[in-house]
Structures are given as structure tokens and as C-alpha cells.
Design an enzyme around this catalytic site. Structure first.
Site, PDB file in Angstrom:
ATOM      1  N   THR A  19     -10.526-121.516  -7.837  1.00 30.92           N
ATOM      2  CA  THR A  19     -10.600-122.743  -7.035  1.00 30.92           C
ATOM      3  C   THR A  19      -9.820-123.897  -7.654  1.00 30.92           C
ATOM      4  O   THR A  19      -9.811-124.982  -7.085  1.00 30.92           O
ATOM      5  CB  THR A  19     -12.068-123.156  -6.827  1.00 30.92           C
ATOM      6  OG1 THR A  19     -12.731-123.183  -8.103  1.00 30.92           O
ATOM      7  CG2 THR A  19     -12.786-122.175  -5.914  1.00 30.92           C
TER       8      THR A  19
ATOM      9  N   GLU B 246     -13.409 -97.629  14.853  1.00 28.88           N
ATOM     10  CA  GLU B 246     -12.950 -99.024  14.875  1.00 28.88           C
ATOM     11  C   GLU B 246     -13.111 -99.632  16.253  1.00 28.88           C
ATOM     12  O   GLU B 246     -13.415-100.838  16.381  1.00 28.88           O
ATOM     13  CB  GLU B 246     -11.497 -99.107  14.416  1.00 28.88           C
ATOM     14  CG  GLU B 246     -11.246 -98.593  13.001  1.00 28.88           C
ATOM     15  CD  GLU B 246     -12.081 -99.312  11.960  1.00 28.88           C
ATOM     16  OE1 GLU B 246     -12.422-100.491  12.173  1.00 28.88           O
ATOM     17  OE2 GLU B 246     -12.410 -98.682  10.942  1.00 28.88           O
TER      18      GLU B 246
END
Length: 620
Positions: free
Chosen positions: A209, A428
Site C-alpha cells: 500500500t 463456468e
């Protein structure tokens, strides 16, 4: 200091070189010993007319006979006496002397020098060797004495490589640290109002970060000495070294105040005291104790600010976190959509970008990405563009890089049979169809049966906006979406495969967290179950202590099963209701292998989503 050391080393090496050269001349280049013939013999040869030439060099004579025989050296008794005088004194007639070519040469000085060196060679060699050994012993002693010295690197900030302009997406953290820098530059502005300089700033956030990047920006902006060191550099296997290095670091900082000291990964040395089992942990605790004393001991009148970074604030010692030591805690979280856009714009500087690149779209497609993830994303896109011989990075490369970072690289070389390809396609398609019809699931962005990483296919669903709170209805719909692949296999093939193993694992974790952590069970009520504790001395091992009975444990298992079974049943109902859509999506995947989000939505012809289950009215 460096020039003096270079000078000392140069003198040592020069002495050694002189000794080696003298040895070479002494043993390998020593001239041949002359033929020591008396001058009287030379006189007899001149009188006999057999001498052609005589060369005089100091007291030495080189005699060349008419038969080309050369007597290398004969010796005169007197350096100042000429050859003619010496021969005349020995009874040689003047006409015989005139018949010989006599020349004079100045003697070279090298012989004297080499002789002098040869005489002093043993003394020079022994002296150089003794000096070298003494220096090595002194150097070893200095290294031993420097073992407890700080290894911090010092940056002056005169030529900053990173500034606050290179950090994006963490505006609040930048403001906090900019204030710290301003305090060091203009302390009178704050002290005139009675403000006290903060002792320390703790940067907290997940990996990637920008904690270290922000510290580098502080170094670039501060224009004061900046000491940088890692927490792991304090602790060694020798007792007392860590504490000694802490003292030396703070001594250096005080001598250079005002300044900033940055300690990266402070959790390496700042863990909770008393959690170890002895041994090296005692050394770590001594080091931590020294840090605590230096930060807030008797000698506190210094303009030294400590900036530390960690991604594990939960394991730091409470004495380290109290006001007076680390006065400020700056949290760097994963950036939101606007922050991701700013980070993208920072990392694309200096890179040619195509005109079709829309940073808003890319930022929307990267929820949960940290600054390091976005930097890696842009770098992967640049590599892809270079591999394809393009002059600029396009949206195609950026989107492919997103998929690569999320799911891994494509594995087009993996060959699967037609039957397995059909199973993956329906699996899927089941995920995508259930997510499309449930109102709380995120929109489907892409479906693919091309292998990436460990997955044989994937369904990418991305939220419209950043989300920080999760609703119970969202959890239940997501569970149905996760189980849609397994449900499609059961409906179409009347059998199931191992392809849903990861889906089942994630679904079980979500359902158990709903019951034990979030209080989302209607039967067990709004309470948590179990205390999760980290065993510090065993690394990252997590232990969960039960604060409930075996009867409650059985109820928890029943609730988890009920939530998962309900989500699975809902997924099967949706797939059987819209079986035609399931077949259409699966056949399209078998043919094209990939379906984009817009194409997938067009296959439904505006079919509305299912109506959401009404949420209970809020209390209070």
C-alpha cells in the site's frame, strides 16, 4: 576519511612492490660476474698487438681482441687514472697504445641503486610485512568494535528521487507526514503555540500500500538527514548487539538533529514482550527495551522523529504504541476507485499510452488492488506491448494484465479433451448465469475456459463501486454464485467433478464466518463464537479457543450446512428455470472460449434479474 585510507593502502602496496622488484633484480636480473683479469695481462696483450678496442667504465674495462674475443671486464686500480696512463706505467709503448681504440663511458647508477636495495632488501621486506600484519590486526579489531554500530543508511534529501508528487491514493497519510516535515523545517511556527513535536509516526497498512514509498517521499521532502534501517538489522545472535545498535543509531540522530529516523518492518523487533520462549527472543526484548528508553527516556529534548512501518500492528508491544512514543498512527488502506486512478496516472508517466486508454475504466476493473499491484499491472502491460512490437500501451494490454495479475498467466499449451472442455464450459456458465440472475451479485465482466494459473476456467465479476460493508443478502447470493458451477455439473451431467473444490472451500469459509464472526445466523443469534489467537513464537500459526459447548458446536455445523444447502438449492432452481440460457452460454464458450461482459449481457435480451428478498426493517 576515505582518502586517508586510500593513501595508507597505497603506501603499503608501494612498499611491497619495491620489495618484489628488488627481489627480482637480486635473484633474476643480477649481472654476470666479470672475468677478473689483471690490468697487467691487458697491457701484455696491447704490447703484443692483439687488442683491438678497450672501453673504460669507471674502474672496469671491457677489452675486445682482434680475433673478436671479448674479455668482459678488467679492473683498474684507480678510478681517476686514464687507460693510457695505466698502460704506459706497465711498460706499453706509445705506438702500441695509439694502435688501440680507447673509449670512455659514464658508469650507470642502476648498479649502485640495485646494490643499495639489495643491502636493505631484508629490512624493507620485514618492515612491510610487519606493517601489513599490524594493520590487518587493527582492522579486525575495528570491525569487532564496529559490530555494535548502527547500520542505518543516511540520505541528505538534496537530490530526491521520490517526493510527495510520486505518491497517490493516500492523501490523508501524505497530509500527516507533510505536517511532520513542516515541523522540522519551521519548528517555531508550532512551538510558539505550545505544540510539542511528535515523537513517532507509525505507518500501518497491508503489504503493497506504499508505506516504504511514502517514507522515501518524506526523505525527499524533508531537507534534513534521513536515517533508514530495517527492524531485522538490529537483532543478531550475540547478546547486547541490538541494544548497542539502537543506542548508536539514536546517538547519530541526536548529533544530526533535526532529523528523521525510518525503521521499516518494526514488527521484527517490536513484538509483544513475554510472548517468546527465551533464547534469541530475550535479545529481541532487550533491543525493544532500548528503543522504548531512547524514544521516551530522560533525554527527550531532541528534534528526532521516528517513522516506522508495519503490516502487523496487532502484534506490537503496547508500550511502543502509547502516546509519547508513537503519537500518530497513519493507516494506509487499499485505495478506492479514485485513488487507483491517481496511482495509475503516476505509474504511466514516461510510458507511451494509446488514446483509447480510459483510466476510469481500468480503475473500476481493479477493486482491491494495492499500489504495488497497480504498478505491476502497468509493468506487465508494457511488457505485453513490447512483446507485440507496439509503439504504445493499449487498453487490450491493460485488461490482459488485469487478468494475469488476478488469475495468473494463460496456459494455452494445456490440452484437454472435448468432454472436459464441455464440463468446464458448463461449470463456468453455471457461475455466470446464477450471478446474472441474482440481484446482489456483482456484474459478470468476463467468462473464459482458457486455463490461467491453476484454474481451468474463470468467471470474472467486478463490483460497480467500492464496497466496505457486506450485507447478509449479498453473502447468500454470492454463495449461490460460487455453487452455480457445481450445480450446473450435476444438472447437465448427473455427476460432479473436482473442479468445484476451491468453490466449496470458499463457500464453507463464508458460511462459517457468517455464523461465528458476523452473527448472521437466525438460530444462534447476534453473537460470535471462538477466540482467535496468534501464537507469536510459532510464526503465523493461529489457534482458536472455544468459548462454547459441544452442543453449540453441533448447532454451528448445522447452521453452516443449512446456509450452504439453501444457497445450492437456489442455484439449482435458477439453472433449471433458465436451462436454455445455460446451454446457450456453454455452447458459446465451447466455440469461442471467451465471452466479454457486454456480449454475455446481450444474450439475455434485457431479461430482468430476480426480485431481491426483502430485508428486515432496521432497528433503532
Amino acid at each position: 576519511m576515505a582518502s586517508n585510507q586510500w593513501l595508507r593502502n597505497g603506501l603499503i602496496y608501494l612498499l611491497i612492490l619495491v620489495a618484489v622488484v628488488a627481489l627480482f633484480f637480486q635473484f633474476f636480473q643480477q649481472p654476470k660476474q666479470p672475468n677478473s683479469i689483471p690490468i697487467s695481462k691487458v697491457a701484455q696483450s696491447v704490447q703484443a698487438g692483439t687488442v683491438k678496442k678497450v672501453v673504460s667504465t669507471g674502474t672496469n674495462l671491457t677489452v675486445t681482441y682482434k680475433d673478436s674475443n671479448i674479455q668482459e671486464v678488467a679492473t683498474k686500480a684507480n678510478r681517476d687514472q686514464s687507460v693510457e696512463e695505466a698502460l704506459k706505467n706497465l711498460g706499453v709503448s706509445a705506438d702500441k697504445i695509439a694502435a688501440v681504440e680507447i673509449t670512455y663511458e659514464n658508469p650507470t647508477q642502476w648498479g649502485d641503486i640495485i646494490g643499495l636495495l639489495s643491502a636493505f632488501l631484508p629490512l624493507i621486506f620485514v618492515g612491510a610485512l610487519f606493517f601489513f600484519l599490524m594493520r590487518q590486526a587493527q582492522s579486525g579489531n575495528n570491525q569487532a568494535m564496529a559490530f555494535g554500530k548502527s547500520r542505518a543508511r543516511v540520505f541528505s534529501g538534496d537530490k530526491p528521487t521520490v517526493t510527495f508528487a510520486d505518491v497517490a491514493g493516500v492523501d490523508e497519510a501524505k497530509a500527516e507526514l507533510a505536517e511532520v516535515v513542516e515541523f522540522l523545517k519551521e519548528p517555531e511556527k508550532f512551538t510558539s503555540l505550545g505544540a510539542r513535536i511528535p515523537k513517532g509516526v507509525l505507518l500501518v497498512g497491508p503489504p503493497g500500500t506504499g508505506k516504504t514509498l511514502l517514507a522515501r517521499a518524506v526523505a525527499g521532502e524533508a531537507n534534513v538527514p534521513f536515517f533508514s534501517i530495517s527492524g531485522s538489522e538490529f537483532v543478531e545472535m550475540f547478546v547486547g548487539v541490538g541494544a548497542s545498535r539502537v543506542r548508536d543509531l539514536f546517538d547519530q540522530a541526536k548529533r544530526n538533529s533535526p532529523c528523521i529516523v525510518f525503521v521499516d518492518e518494526i514488527d521484527a523487533v517490536g513484538r509483544h514482550r513475554g510472548a517468546g520462549l527465551g533464547g534469541s527472543h530475550d535479545e529481541r526484548e532487550q533491543t525493544l527495551n532500548q528503543i522504548l528508553v531512547e524514544m521516551d527516556g530522560f533525554d527527550t529534548d531532541t528534534n528526532v522523529i521516528i517513522v516506522a512501518a508495519t503490516n502487523r500492528p496487532d502484534i506490537l508491544d503496547p508500550a511502543l504504541l502509547r502516546p509519547g512514543r508513537f503519537d500518530r498512527r497513519v493507516v494506509l488502506d487499499r485505495p478506492d476507485m479514485n485513488g487507483r486512478k491517481q496511482i495509475l496516472q503516476v505509474h504511466v508517466k514516461g510510458k507511451p499510452m494509446a488514446e483509447d486508454v480510459n483510466f476510469d475504466v481500468i480503475a473500476k476493473q481493479t477493486p482491491g488492488f494495492s499500489g504495488a499491484d497497480i504498478e505491476n499491472l502497468v509493468n506487465e502491460a508494457a511488457i505485453l506491448a513490447a512483446r507485440r512490437n507496439k509503439k504504445a500501451i493499449t487498453t487490450i494490454e491493460l485488461q490482459e494484465s488485469i487478468e494475469k495479475v488476478i488469475a495468473g498467466p494463460e496456459r494455452k499449451s494445456r490440452l484437454i479433451s472435448g468432454e472436459e472442455k464441455r464440463i468446464v464450459a458448463y461449470h463456468e456458465a453455471g457461475h455466470a448465469l446464477v450471478m446474472r440472475m441474482l440481484p446482489n451479485c456483482d456484474p459478470v465482466h468476463k467468462i473464459s475456459i482458457i486455463s490461467r494459473g491453476m484454474a481451468m476456467g474463470y468467471t470474472m465479476h467486478l463490483p460497480d463501486d467500492d464496497r466496505y460493508l457486506q450485507r447478509k443478502s449479498k453473502f447468500t447470493d454470492d454463495l449461490s454464485g460460487l455453487l452455480g458451477g457445481r450445480a450446473a455439473e450435476e444438472i447437465v451431467f448427473a455427476d460432479v467433478t473436482t473442479g468445484a473444490s476451491n468453490d466449496l472451500e470458499r463457500a464453507t469459509d463464508i458460511a462459517r464466518s457468517m455464523v461465528t464472526r458476523y452473527g448472521m445466523s437466525d438460530k444462534l443469534g447476534p453473537r460470535t463464537f471462538g477466540n482467535r489467537e496468534e501464537l507469536v513464537f510459532l510464526g503465523r500459526e493461529i489457534s482458536e479457543q472455544r468459548n462454547y459447548s459441544e452442543e453449540v458446536a453441533e448447532q454451528i455445523d448445522e447452521e453452516v450446512k443449512r446456509i450452504i444447502s439453501g444457497a445450492y438449492t437456489k442455484a439449482k432452481e435458477i439453472l433449471m428455470t433458465y436451462r436454455d440460457k445455460l446451454d446457450a452460454v456453454a455452447e458459446r464458450l465451447i466455440h469461442d472460449e471467451t465471452i466479454e461482459g457486454a456480449e454475455f449481457e446481450a444474450m439475455f435480451g434485457g431479461l430482468p434479474k430476480l426480485m431481491p428478498v426483502p430485508a428486515p426493517a432496521p432497528v433503532g
